[in-house]
Design a protein around this motif. Sequence first.
Motif, PDB file in Angstrom:
ATOM      1  N   TYR A   1       2.861 -16.714  27.844  1.00 10.76           N
ATOM      2  CA  TYR A   1       2.764 -18.072  26.911  1.00 10.76           C
ATOM      3  C   TYR A   1       4.275 -18.070  26.315  1.00 10.76           C
ATOM      4  O   TYR A   1       4.978 -17.149  26.457  1.00 10.76           O
ATOM      5  CB  TYR A   1       2.003 -17.677  25.802  1.00 10.76           C
ATOM      6  CG  TYR A   1       2.320 -16.395  24.652  1.00 10.76           C
ATOM      7  CD1 TYR A   1       3.242 -16.824  23.528  1.00 10.76           C
ATOM      8  CD2 TYR A   1       2.123 -15.069  25.099  1.00 10.76           C
ATOM      9  CE1 TYR A   1       3.757 -15.628  22.834  1.00 10.76           C
ATOM     10  CE2 TYR A   1       2.570 -13.992  24.515  1.00 10.76           C
ATOM     11  CZ  TYR A   1       3.415 -14.465  23.029  1.00 10.76           C
ATOM     12  OH  TYR A   1       3.730 -13.532  22.193  1.00 10.76           O
ATOM     13  N   GLU A   2       4.568 -19.234  25.755  1.00 10.26           N
ATOM     14  CA  GLU A   2       5.541 -19.805  24.847  1.00 10.26           C
ATOM     15  C   GLU A   2       5.241 -20.130  23.505  1.00 10.26           C
ATOM     16  O   GLU A   2       4.175 -20.870  23.414  1.00 10.26           O
ATOM     17  CB  GLU A   2       6.119 -20.695  25.866  1.00 10.26           C
ATOM     18  CG  GLU A   2       6.849 -20.427  27.184  1.00 10.26           C
ATOM     19  CD  GLU A   2       7.259 -21.699  27.978  1.00 10.26           C
ATOM     20  OE1 GLU A   2       7.717 -21.477  29.129  1.00 10.26           O
ATOM     21  OE2 GLU A   2       7.299 -22.582  27.272  1.00 10.26           O
ATOM     22  N   GLY A   3       5.784 -19.694  22.693  1.00 11.48           N
ATOM     23  CA  GLY A   3       5.426 -19.943  21.335  1.00 11.48           C
ATOM     24  C   GLY A   3       6.483 -19.382  20.252  1.00 11.48           C
ATOM     25  O   GLY A   3       7.513 -18.724  20.436  1.00 11.48           O
ATOM     26  N   SER A   4       6.234 -20.146  19.052  1.00  7.54           N
ATOM     27  CA  SER A   4       7.131 -19.712  17.942  1.00  7.54           C
ATOM     28  C   SER A   4       6.290 -18.967  16.853  1.00  7.54           C
ATOM     29  O   SER A   4       5.209 -18.474  17.178  1.00  7.54           O
ATOM     30  CB  SER A   4       7.794 -20.976  17.316  1.00  7.54           C
ATOM     31  OG  SER A   4       6.999 -21.902  16.972  1.00  7.54           O
ATOM     32  N   ASP A   5       6.780 -18.895  15.611  1.00  3.75           N
ATOM     33  CA  ASP A   5       5.957 -18.440  14.466  1.00  3.75           C
ATOM     34  C   ASP A   5       5.068 -19.308  14.304  1.00  3.75           C
ATOM     35  O   ASP A   5       4.037 -18.747  13.628  1.00  3.75           O
ATOM     36  CB  ASP A   5       6.939 -18.101  13.279  1.00  3.75           C
ATOM     37  CG  ASP A   5       8.119 -17.432  13.476  1.00  3.75           C
ATOM     38  OD1 ASP A   5       8.950 -17.325  13.061  1.00  3.75           O
ATOM     39  OD2 ASP A   5       7.745 -16.340  14.420  1.00  3.75           O
ATOM     40  N   THR A   6       4.635 -20.549  14.542  1.00  7.53           N
ATOM     41  CA  THR A   6       3.857 -21.257  13.787  1.00  7.53           C
ATOM     42  C   THR A   6       3.017 -21.759  15.010  1.00  7.53           C
ATOM     43  O   THR A   6       1.824 -22.164  14.921  1.00  7.53           O
ATOM     44  CB  THR A   6       4.365 -22.668  13.393  1.00  7.53           C
ATOM     45  OG1 THR A   6       5.258 -23.408  14.290  1.00  7.53           O
ATOM     46  CG2 THR A   6       5.369 -22.277  12.093  1.00  7.53           C
TER      47      THR A   6
ATOM     48  N   PHE B   1       0.681 -22.621  26.015  1.00 10.99           N
ATOM     49  CA  PHE B   1       0.110 -21.986  27.402  1.00 10.99           C
ATOM     50  C   PHE B   1       0.043 -23.125  28.502  1.00 10.99           C
ATOM     51  O   PHE B   1      -0.123 -24.324  28.012  1.00 10.99           O
ATOM     52  CB  PHE B   1      -1.347 -21.643  27.236  1.00 10.99           C
ATOM     53  CG  PHE B   1      -1.381 -20.684  26.178  1.00 10.99           C
ATOM     54  CD1 PHE B   1      -2.230 -20.690  24.956  1.00 10.99           C
ATOM     55  CD2 PHE B   1      -1.568 -19.290  26.593  1.00 10.99           C
ATOM     56  CE1 PHE B   1      -2.457 -19.888  23.947  1.00 10.99           C
ATOM     57  CE2 PHE B   1      -1.580 -18.393  25.604  1.00 10.99           C
ATOM     58  CZ  PHE B   1      -1.984 -18.589  24.347  1.00 10.99           C
ATOM     59  N   LYS B   2       0.530 -22.790  29.597  1.00 11.60           N
ATOM     60  CA  LYS B   2       0.467 -23.565  30.533  1.00 11.60           C
ATOM     61  C   LYS B   2      -1.071 -23.846  30.927  1.00 11.60           C
ATOM     62  O   LYS B   2      -1.968 -23.078  31.065  1.00 11.60           O
ATOM     63  CB  LYS B   2       1.319 -22.958  31.907  1.00 11.60           C
ATOM     64  CG  LYS B   2       2.620 -22.921  31.658  1.00 11.60           C
ATOM     65  CD  LYS B   2       3.364 -22.373  32.993  1.00 11.60           C
ATOM     66  CE  LYS B   2       5.030 -22.325  32.698  1.00 11.60           C
ATOM     67  NZ  LYS B   2       5.659 -21.767  33.955  1.00 11.60           N
ATOM     68  N   LYS B   3      -1.346 -25.145  31.699  1.00 14.11           N
ATOM     69  CA  LYS B   3      -2.519 -25.292  32.053  1.00 14.11           C
ATOM     70  C   LYS B   3      -3.036 -24.655  33.051  1.00 14.11           C
ATOM     71  O   LYS B   3      -4.541 -24.062  32.919  1.00 14.11           O
ATOM     72  CB  LYS B   3      -2.516 -26.708  32.426  1.00 14.11           C
ATOM     73  CG  LYS B   3      -4.012 -27.412  32.661  1.00 14.11           C
ATOM     74  CD  LYS B   3      -3.854 -28.997  32.895  1.00 14.11           C
ATOM     75  CE  LYS B   3      -5.207 -29.360  33.409  1.00 14.11           C
ATOM     76  NZ  LYS B   3      -5.168 -30.914  33.645  1.00 14.11           N
ATOM     77  N   ASN B   4      -2.233 -24.127  33.953  1.00 17.05           N
ATOM     78  CA  ASN B   4      -2.739 -23.283  35.033  1.00 17.05           C
ATOM     79  C   ASN B   4      -3.149 -21.775  34.470  1.00 17.05           C
ATOM     80  O   ASN B   4      -4.104 -21.388  35.168  1.00 17.05           O
ATOM     81  CB  ASN B   4      -1.672 -23.097  36.423  1.00 17.05           C
ATOM     82  CG  ASN B   4      -1.663 -24.800  36.781  1.00 17.05           C
ATOM     83  OD1 ASN B   4      -2.366 -25.464  36.864  1.00 17.05           O
ATOM     84  ND2 ASN B   4      -0.359 -24.680  37.373  1.00 17.05           N
ATOM     85  N   HIS B   5      -2.231 -21.294  33.766  1.00 16.70           N
ATOM     86  CA  HIS B   5      -2.713 -20.131  33.295  1.00 16.70           C
ATOM     87  C   HIS B   5      -4.139 -19.930  32.430  1.00 16.70           C
ATOM     88  O   HIS B   5      -4.714 -19.052  32.575  1.00 16.70           O
ATOM     89  CB  HIS B   5      -1.349 -19.605  32.326  1.00 16.70           C
ATOM     90  CG  HIS B   5      -1.665 -18.393  31.771  1.00 16.70           C
ATOM     91  ND1 HIS B   5      -1.758 -17.093  32.374  1.00 16.70           N
ATOM     92  CD2 HIS B   5      -1.712 -18.117  30.469  1.00 16.70           C
ATOM     93  CE1 HIS B   5      -1.877 -16.158  31.421  1.00 16.70           C
ATOM     94  NE2 HIS B   5      -1.914 -16.764  30.222  1.00 16.70           N
ATOM     95  N   LEU B   6      -3.849 -21.037  31.398  1.00 18.97           N
ATOM     96  CA  LEU B   6      -5.275 -20.967  30.918  1.00 18.97           C
ATOM     97  C   LEU B   6      -6.329 -21.181  31.843  1.00 18.97           C
ATOM     98  O   LEU B   6      -7.480 -20.465  31.322  1.00 18.97           O
ATOM     99  CB  LEU B   6      -5.288 -22.342  29.847  1.00 18.97           C
ATOM    100  CG  LEU B   6      -6.362 -22.572  28.826  1.00 18.97           C
ATOM    101  CD1 LEU B   6      -6.815 -21.229  28.038  1.00 18.97           C
ATOM    102  CD2 LEU B   6      -6.239 -23.605  28.065  1.00 18.97           C
ATOM    103  N   GLN B   7      -6.468 -22.084  32.707  1.00 17.73           N
ATOM    104  CA  GLN B   7      -7.752 -21.977  33.633  1.00 17.73           C
ATOM    105  C   GLN B   7      -7.942 -20.764  34.004  1.00 17.73           C
ATOM    106  O   GLN B   7      -9.106 -20.406  34.426  1.00 17.73           O
ATOM    107  CB  GLN B   7      -7.303 -23.295  34.574  1.00 17.73           C
ATOM    108  CG  GLN B   7      -8.398 -23.551  35.576  1.00 17.73           C
ATOM    109  CD  GLN B   7      -9.597 -24.276  34.770  1.00 17.73           C
ATOM    110  OE1 GLN B   7      -9.379 -24.918  33.801  1.00 17.73           O
ATOM    111  NE2 GLN B   7     -10.885 -24.116  35.259  1.00 17.73           N
TER     112      GLN B   7
END
Length: 1590
Positions: A1125-1130, A1134-1140
């Motif tokens: 995943y990619e994210g910050s504090d807030t 997620f990438k669509k393929n990864h979530l699927q």
Amino acid sequence: MELFYLVVQKFRSIFCKQQTMRTFPVYDTEISRSENWGMSDPTRALKKRANWIPFIKIKPKVDPWQQKLLIKMKQWKKVDKMLTVHSKFVEVSDMERVMEGLQDHAAAVLKPHPLRSGSATCSHASGQQNYDDIWKEVYAFTESHQELNAEDSNKAVACSEEGVGDSSPRKLPGSYRKKNERGYGYMSTWQLLGLEEGPAIANKEDVVTRGTYLSFLLLRHLRLRELKRVCLGILNYFRSVERSLTISTAGLNLKAGYLIPSAEDTSWISAAKGGTGASGGLCSQSYVHYTPADYKIHSIQFMEFADMENHDDFHTREDGYIHTQDQRGTYIIYDVALEDLKELENQLLLVASQYIEKDKSNVTCGKSSGSNVVEWAHAFVDRFAVLFDLWTCETALLEKKCQLLDVYLEAYQHALDPEERFALAQAITDIMHKHPRFDLELEYFVNIYKDECICLQLQVQLLRAIINQQIDVQREYIPKIWRKGQKGGINEFGLPYNVITKQLVSLNTSCAASKNIYLLEFHPSLGLVCSIPKALECIYQEFYSICRPKTASRAIKLEKKVLQLVLDEWQTMEKPESFYSSQIQKDLFAEILIEDPVLVQDIALSLLEVRADEERKEGKERQLFILDSLSLLLELITLRHRLIEVATESAQLARFFHPRPHYLLSPDGCTFLNLWFIPHPTEVLIMFKTLSEKAALKALHLSLQIVGAFHDVVAYLLAFAQLGNSPSSFCALNPEPLTPEWGGTGRIGTELQEIQRMIDSLQNPQDPSEVAQLLAAHRNVMFLQFDAAIRHRLRETFLSSGNVSAYQSITDRIYHALPPLSNAVIPSVFAAQLRLPQLLDVQSCRTLMHFPWRTFLMDEGLFPVTINNTINLNYNMQLCLCNLNDADRRVAHGELAAMQFLMEDVLQSHDDSAVDSHADCQASLANSEQQNSEEMTHPSASWLQSSKKMCKLLLRHHDPVTTCNLLRSFLVLWKQLEILKAEWGRLKLRTEDINTVPLYKEFCEQYGTEILHPAMKAMARQIGTEEDFREPVTSTQHVLPPRAVSETEMKVYQLQKLLESLEIHMIYDVQKKIKQEMTLVISERARQESSLPTELWKHKVMQENFSVVRPQIVETFVQRLMENYEGSDTEVTFKKNHLQQCLTVLGCDIMARERSNFETYSMFYENILQQLHRLLYQKEQELHAVEDGGNQNDMSLTQIAGLSHEMIMEITALRAQLADLEDENAGLREKIRKEVRDEYESLVRNLFGTCVHLKGKLDVYRLSIEQRVLEIISEVRREGVDNMIDLKKKFGSPETNDDLEEHLSKQEQLQLLQNENISLSKLVCKLRTLSCWKHTTQKAQLSAKLRYAEKEALQNKKECLNAKMMAEQEVTSLQGQLTSARKALEKSQAENGKLKEQLHKQKQILLEMEHQKTQEARKRQILSVVKAQNMEKVLEEKEQKLKCLVKEAEKPCKTGLLQQKRAKTAMQQIRSQLTQEFSLNLEAFQNTDELPRQVYDLEAAVSQRNVTAGSAAQVQNNKTAAFTQLEDYKQEPLNPDPRNSTVKRRNTQRPKTVPSRWKKSAEDRLLPHLNEKSLPTVFAQLQEHRLVWK
């Protein structure tokens, strides 16, 4: 006394314990639960019903000759009644009655009483006195005859221990029944011995003897009961193992309260049902599943999800017993084990009765003088001892079988391949049903059991050595593979399992048969043990054909030697690399090449990488590429394996080479010469050594085809003729002649002549390929004909007639007998690890092209590279009919004979339409046998059309190959039809087998309604006779097929109907499954609840319904989601393929967990709900217990035995006499048959000679007619030529007549040659007639010589037997004579002293008498001289008177002549008187001279008796001489007083100096009961001498 008391106390305790172990309440009944029976103690077992028996697929392999012998003995029903009574006495459960019976038995043996019977056989019996009695009476002449008879009778009865012993119980005193003290009681022990008279009266020696013997009887009785219980435990263990094997092979599971099989047929079962031997068969339901993997998973789920009832039993050993526990821990005995014990007991009693009956060593009475009941009933045989030997030997044999079975069972636990497991299960089943091979020619059966036990022990040692060595090798090999550890992944697939060295266990029982293994240790390579019994059988058959044993005992000894040889060879076997040099060992047998599968895997992967660019192909090309790649990889492993095999075979074949220069074909291999010359197998190696490699290979191939097919044909004919031989024919090598009822030698000769005729009728009889094709086709027809007759016609005949036992016996026996006679696939023992991929046809050309060596190993027999790789036809054909009695065997012969007529009808009724269908069938068969390349190049349509034309042409010309192929097609069609009928009936009636009469009738009704009658109607419609065809009124009415319809067409239409029906059934099954799954899916989708779709996961065995709430699982989903995943504090992205992907995995995890939960809990609730079903089952078991409890009543048995003992003895004696008379009657019938044959042989020979002579005359007449016709044709031709010449001259033709004259001259020359040929043919006919006559005459002479030799051999045998018997009688007589003579000598020595004194006194008297006689003789001489002188004076006076008378007579002539005659007559009378007086005087003087000589002879005879040394014969001669002299003295008594003597000789009186005991005649005192014919010669002469003196 103390010892006997201790034995009795021990007997009571052990008997009670044994009786507890022999009591079996019914499983799951109220009494078993209330008393905790079966749970606490192994001695308290329960009887449990065997519910797996109908699903047994594995049939035991038996010895056909032993089965024939056993069936024959059962048919005779000759069971010794006394042996049966003794055997049933062992089963008596009342201890008091047992002790009473044994006490009575001991009393009867120690104090026997004679058997009294009122039957006619005993009233006229006159026992012949033995030689001991005679010699005792001859020598012991001082004793009375009555005393001798009494003494001998006591001894004769005392010699028989069994005698007339009666095992019937009698009442004992009340004190014995009520006595129950502790410790030793003197009086109680006295009463136990049955001595009612008390210790003061009884003899001490008799008391000790009776106590010892009764102790022995009590202990032997206990041991007998113990042996039978041990046998029951082993038999129960066998049945438990059979249960496990049946569950595994049939895949049994419980459905709606019934056991349902779910496993597909193995290759052998498919072959036994008549298939080709491919696994699966018609029972396979792979078409219902989506993929083969789904079907494989479904076939092994029966153990995981089925009911608890299909789990294996547990076994323990304790005190020599084998105890069996079911899955609930209850000690059980299966009801079929009790039946097995009863059947075993009946068989043992039957065999033992034969041995008892055949023993006639103690039968002494002749057939003409009546019969002796005691001797003919074999009362001297100790029946209890025979029973003890029987059960001791049988127990030892069962224990050896158990040891061998345990070894195979441990290998079975390791095996994973279904075929290997089935082969091991077959070996285990054969061991369980193995019986000793009895030889009734031997005197007793103990040696047979000993040899059988030794054979089993040798097999156990061999198998243990092989398995232990294999386990040791695997334990060294597996760590080398996993030296780097297990990493997981697809690369480790196919490698052997790693061994976790923790917790050694025993797989089967508490005692390991080979080595203890670790808990998680598996060795699938131990499945190769299934090849060992096949190899041992092959080796034994090789030695069997060489040594040719004639009896069962010799065959057992041969097997023992072979097993010992194999065991020694295994223990001293060298490794293959030891035959080669060190360099070759390093290069060829290096460890890196032989023992490293990783290297082979790397080579395979490199091979696939090279061909990776070809993977882009699609469709059929891609499938062919995958198949080629797989075949290449498998051939790589195969070549690696073959490299080691060839290296070993090369070293072994280098030892064997024996050239013998003979030929079967021509030197070029292109011409067939002579079928009747069969080369030796070693000659084939040099037959075509001058040809090229390709030509030599072709010629060798044709030679082996001809020899192999012809060998099978001859072996079949011989085996068929031997099917009617008696059970005494141990095997095909027995010299017993062939019975004519089954064809005999005549049928063999006719069939061989028919084969030669078929070869001569070929289009090219010298073409070896045509001859090989003909012989192969003829062999196939013979095998298929026998298969169809036994498998279909005979079984159907037995079942339709209600003979279910014969039907079942045929069904069981063809399981092993018929597959070797068919084209079923029989893989090699070397193909265990080189199998073909599944779903490949072994007999397919494409399979052979891709996997040549593996296909060769899978379809060429057990040992395809051996020389003698032939089928044991005689064994298999005998095995089919070995369980039939005489009546059923005659039915089988009729069905086999009817098959030949059916084949003739098929050939006669075959029309053009049948030719077309036959051509289609043959074209399809030949189409499948062509190579793949040829199939692609030749169009099928044109080839089929040409095949049809060729078939029609060949049929018109009666081609034998086409005829054989036509019959083969019909038989194959019939076989296919019967297999489909059986499967159709199984599906229609929903049963495993149609083996009862009601099922068969129902099957016939439904088959006629749905298949047969519609097929007939369709045929009638096709040929236009539908109006004439009538429908059956009832379902059982038999309907004839339409006219002009052949048998082949009938079966073709039925086959089409069956195929349509089966296809419809398969389609219905698939539609049913699809419909069920679709219905479940739609219903689950339509549900609004939050429960799981359990109906989709539910198995068939789950009958109860319940729902499971769907759980909420998020932990695993969150963890996988946060991995990428990619994210910050807030915020988190997620990438669509990864979530699927995470969502998909989440759904799969949830569903898998819920499915696991469902499978866990569903079976739990299923078991809870089945408790109600168990209650009903327990009530049924209690009902069975009540039924079984009413059959136990042994009280009446002992009473009947006691009352009918003498009757049983008499029946046994009558049965023995009847058997002896039957043997004598059979011998007389054979003698009469030979006499009739000899009587009519000359007539038949003359008739045959006349026929030959007439045939020769007919041949000569035919040739004469032919010659006359040719002469007439020549005359007509000559006249025609002359007329043509005249016409030419008449019309003035310019052509010359040279051509006509030349043609006419050639015709005349041809006519001369034809005449010469006809004359030569006549001469040949005469020579042929003469040769036939000569051959017949020689045959008759040889037959006469043979009969004479047989008679002479029989006479010599009789003379030898008589001489042997006479020698035995003479030995017995001499022994008795010597014994009696010794006793008589001792008595005569005591009398000798007295006789000396008496003779000394008489000596003086004799001397005085001699002097007196001398004086009397002198006086008589003087008187005779004086009387002679007086006679001379009288004669002179008479002469003077005569002269005077003559002178006076001269005066008147007539008166003188008359007086002269009178004087002569008077003179003759005077002379005769003087002569008579003179002879009387001379006789008196001679008698006076003989008296002193007689006195001297008497003195010498008496002195001779003082000699103590000498033989019994000399003593007898001396006594005879003494008797002669004594008779002389009695007739001429001596008179010492000369005053009482007179001149008359016959009135001389003598004083009575002889003792008074000599007054009675000696012969009357010696043998008072014998007549003059039986007296010795000396006594007869003595009596004649006495009569002369009187």
